[in-house]
Write an enzyme that holds these catalytic residues in place. Structure first.
Site, PDB file in Angstrom:
ATOM      1  N   ASP A  68      -4.218 -14.194  -2.944  1.00 11.75           N
ATOM      2  CA  ASP A  68      -5.028 -15.382  -3.490  1.00 11.75           C
ATOM      3  C   ASP A  68      -6.425 -14.378  -4.596  1.00 11.75           C
ATOM      4  O   ASP A  68      -6.659 -13.136  -4.095  1.00 11.75           O
ATOM      5  CB  ASP A  68      -5.920 -16.361  -2.914  1.00 11.75           C
ATOM      6  N   GLY A  94       3.176  10.499  -8.880  1.00 14.62           N
ATOM      7  CA  GLY A  94       4.743   9.412  -9.017  1.00 14.62           C
ATOM      8  C   GLY A  94       5.389   8.844  -8.312  1.00 14.62           C
ATOM      9  O   GLY A  94       4.951   9.234  -7.492  1.00 14.62           O
ATOM     10  N   SER A 138       8.284  10.421  -2.215  1.00 11.56           N
ATOM     11  CA  SER A 138       7.747  11.547  -1.531  1.00 11.56           C
ATOM     12  C   SER A 138       6.444  11.351  -0.200  1.00 11.56           C
ATOM     13  O   SER A 138       7.348  12.332   0.792  1.00 11.56           O
ATOM     14  CB  SER A 138       6.223  12.476  -2.195  1.00 11.56           C
ATOM     15  N   PRO A 173      -7.461   7.622  -3.758  1.00  8.72           N
ATOM     16  CA  PRO A 173      -8.856   7.143  -4.178  1.00  8.72           C
ATOM     17  C   PRO A 173      -9.844   6.757  -2.796  1.00  8.72           C
ATOM     18  O   PRO A 173      -8.863   5.888  -1.797  1.00  8.72           O
ATOM     19  CB  PRO A 173      -9.025   6.026  -5.146  1.00  8.72           C
ATOM     20  N   HIS A 178       0.199   4.440  -2.571  1.00  6.91           N
ATOM     21  CA  HIS A 178       0.471   6.056  -1.563  1.00  6.91           C
ATOM     22  C   HIS A 178       1.260   7.188  -2.256  1.00  6.91           C
ATOM     23  O   HIS A 178       1.670   7.894  -2.926  1.00  6.91           O
ATOM     24  CB  HIS A 178      -0.220   6.041  -0.571  1.00  6.91           C
ATOM     25  N   ARG A 210       0.727  -1.316   0.048  1.00  9.50           N
ATOM     26  CA  ARG A 210       0.438   0.559   0.165  1.00  9.50           C
ATOM     27  C   ARG A 210       0.545   1.602   0.156  1.00  9.50           C
ATOM     28  O   ARG A 210       0.248   1.957  -0.693  1.00  9.50           O
ATOM     29  CB  ARG A 210      -1.101   0.335   1.326  1.00  9.50           C
ATOM     30  N   ASP A 240       8.108   8.316  -6.607  1.00 11.35           N
ATOM     31  CA  ASP A 240       9.585   9.663  -5.884  1.00 11.35           C
ATOM     32  C   ASP A 240       9.503   9.281  -4.561  1.00 11.35           C
ATOM     33  O   ASP A 240      10.473   9.603  -4.151  1.00 11.35           O
ATOM     34  CB  ASP A 240       9.438  10.784  -6.651  1.00 11.35           C
ATOM     35  N   HIS A 293      -6.772  -6.383  -1.957  1.00 11.35           N
ATOM     36  CA  HIS A 293      -7.365  -5.932  -1.056  1.00 11.35           C
ATOM     37  C   HIS A 293      -7.649  -7.474  -0.090  1.00 11.35           C
ATOM     38  O   HIS A 293      -8.486  -8.284   0.155  1.00 11.35           O
ATOM     39  CB  HIS A 293      -8.491  -5.465  -0.457  1.00 11.35           C
ATOM     40  N   ASN A 329      -3.342   8.499   4.309  1.00  8.13           N
ATOM     41  CA  ASN A 329      -2.226   8.040   4.973  1.00  8.13           C
ATOM     42  C   ASN A 329      -2.253   8.508   6.189  1.00  8.13           C
ATOM     43  O   ASN A 329      -1.469   7.297   7.036  1.00  8.13           O
ATOM     44  CB  ASN A 329      -0.923   8.948   4.894  1.00  8.13           C
TER      45      ASN A 329
END
Length: 318
Positions: A246, A70, A74, A161, A64, A60, A72, A191, A92
């Site tokens: 799976d 992009g 950050s 999202p 994120h 994740r 990077d 997920h 976050n």
């Protein structure tokens, strides 16, 4: 005339060299840090063996990072007195994990080959190795990203999202990053591992109707209806096999056992129902599509060449 032709050809060669240097490659560290991938893998396997959930968290973390200007790194930057990073953004804050694992890997790499391996590449490889550690697919991670010298709280709040999005919003959010609806469904299959906090699924288990009643009741036991109470209590995103990568996630959606609103939206009488059905009956197809989509995600606007830097400490700009 000949001189102009030479200048044109020479310029073209320089342009092609510049383009080539801006491309990522699978063997980027082959000579500069030949043990890089094994160092990352060993640390990830160790972290996931101690806590299976960390595998989902590292996957994740990459997602994120890439969805905000992009891939990077950050997302790794800490706030300072004159700089606000992305860690406190809504998607976050108190949610994204794994920073310490990346710190450990970075420290080991700096000891082995100082100033060579970027934090952005570490995050990308760790996501792949985490997936493999939980019995998921592997893919070739292209390398050579540089680390950003800035971050964007606003973009993190707007571009990642939300778990509250409807299907049309999900399709749009992923389309804005160049992904098809099919790729969005495949990536949502991540997920099949990991957990979510009560605060992001409370409304679904108490108010929504497209949910299996027994499933809702079982989740309510650890997620009180009152906001502020038990907000950080956890539940598995995939109730069937939460630590195995799976296709059970898609089977759960067919049974109206999607934990998040955004999960169940993928199977709610809309355009993505057929894709959920396909993945629920063929785990290999899902894993193949997921791996391909992850390669594409890892290539979202990477900084290369003289753009960005190789951070010595992933949490702060050099």
């Amino acid at each position: 005339m000949a001189s102009n032709k030479f200048k044109f050809l020479f310029g073209l060669v320089l342009l092609l060299i510049g383009t080539a240097s801006a491309q990522l490659s699978s063997n980027f560290y082959a000579t500069t840090c030949p043990n890089a991938l094994s160092i990352i893998n060993k640390a990830v396997v160790s972290a996931v063996s101690k806590e299976a959930r960390m595998g989902a968290s590292l996957l994740r973390l990459h997602f994120h990072d890439c969805f905000v200007n992009g891939c990077d790194a950050s997302i790794l930057l800490d706030d300072t007195s004159n700089f606000t990073g992305e860690k406190t953004a809504g998607p976050n804050n108190n949610s994204v994990r794994g920073y310490e694992v990346i710190d450990t890997i970075k420290s080991q790499l700096e000891s082995s080959c100082p100033g060579v391996v970027s934090c952005a590449d570490i995050v990308a490889v760790a996501a792949r190795d985490s997936t493999v550690a939980l019995s998921g697919p592997s893919w070739t991670v292209l390398l050579g990203r540089r680390d950003s010298t800035t971050a964007s709280l606003n973009t993190a709040n707007s571009d990642i999202p939300s778990p509250l999005l409807n299907l049309s919003g999900l399709i749009t959010a992923f389309s804005n990053k160049g992904f098809s609806a099919k790729e969005m469904v495949a990536l949502s299959g991540s997920h099949t591992i990991g957990q979510a906090r009560c605060t992001v699924f409370r409304t679904r288990i108490y108010n929504e109707t497209d949910i299996d009643s027994n499933f809702a009741k079982s989740r309510q036991a650890n997620c009180p209806s009152t906001s502020g109470s038990g907000d950080n209590n956890l539940a598995p995103l995939d109730t069937t096999s939460p630590t195995s990568f799976d296709n059970a996630y898609f089977k759960n959606l067919q049974s109206q056992k999607g934990l998040l609103h955004s999960d169940q939206q993928l199977f709610s009488g809309g355009s993505t129902d057929s894709q959920v059905n396909a993945y629920s009956t063929n785990a290999q197809t899902f894993k193949t599509d997921f791996a391909n989509a992850m390669v594409k995600m890892g290539n979202l606007s990477p900084l290369t060449g003289s753009n960005g830097q190789i951070r010595k400490n992933c949490r702060k700009v050099n």
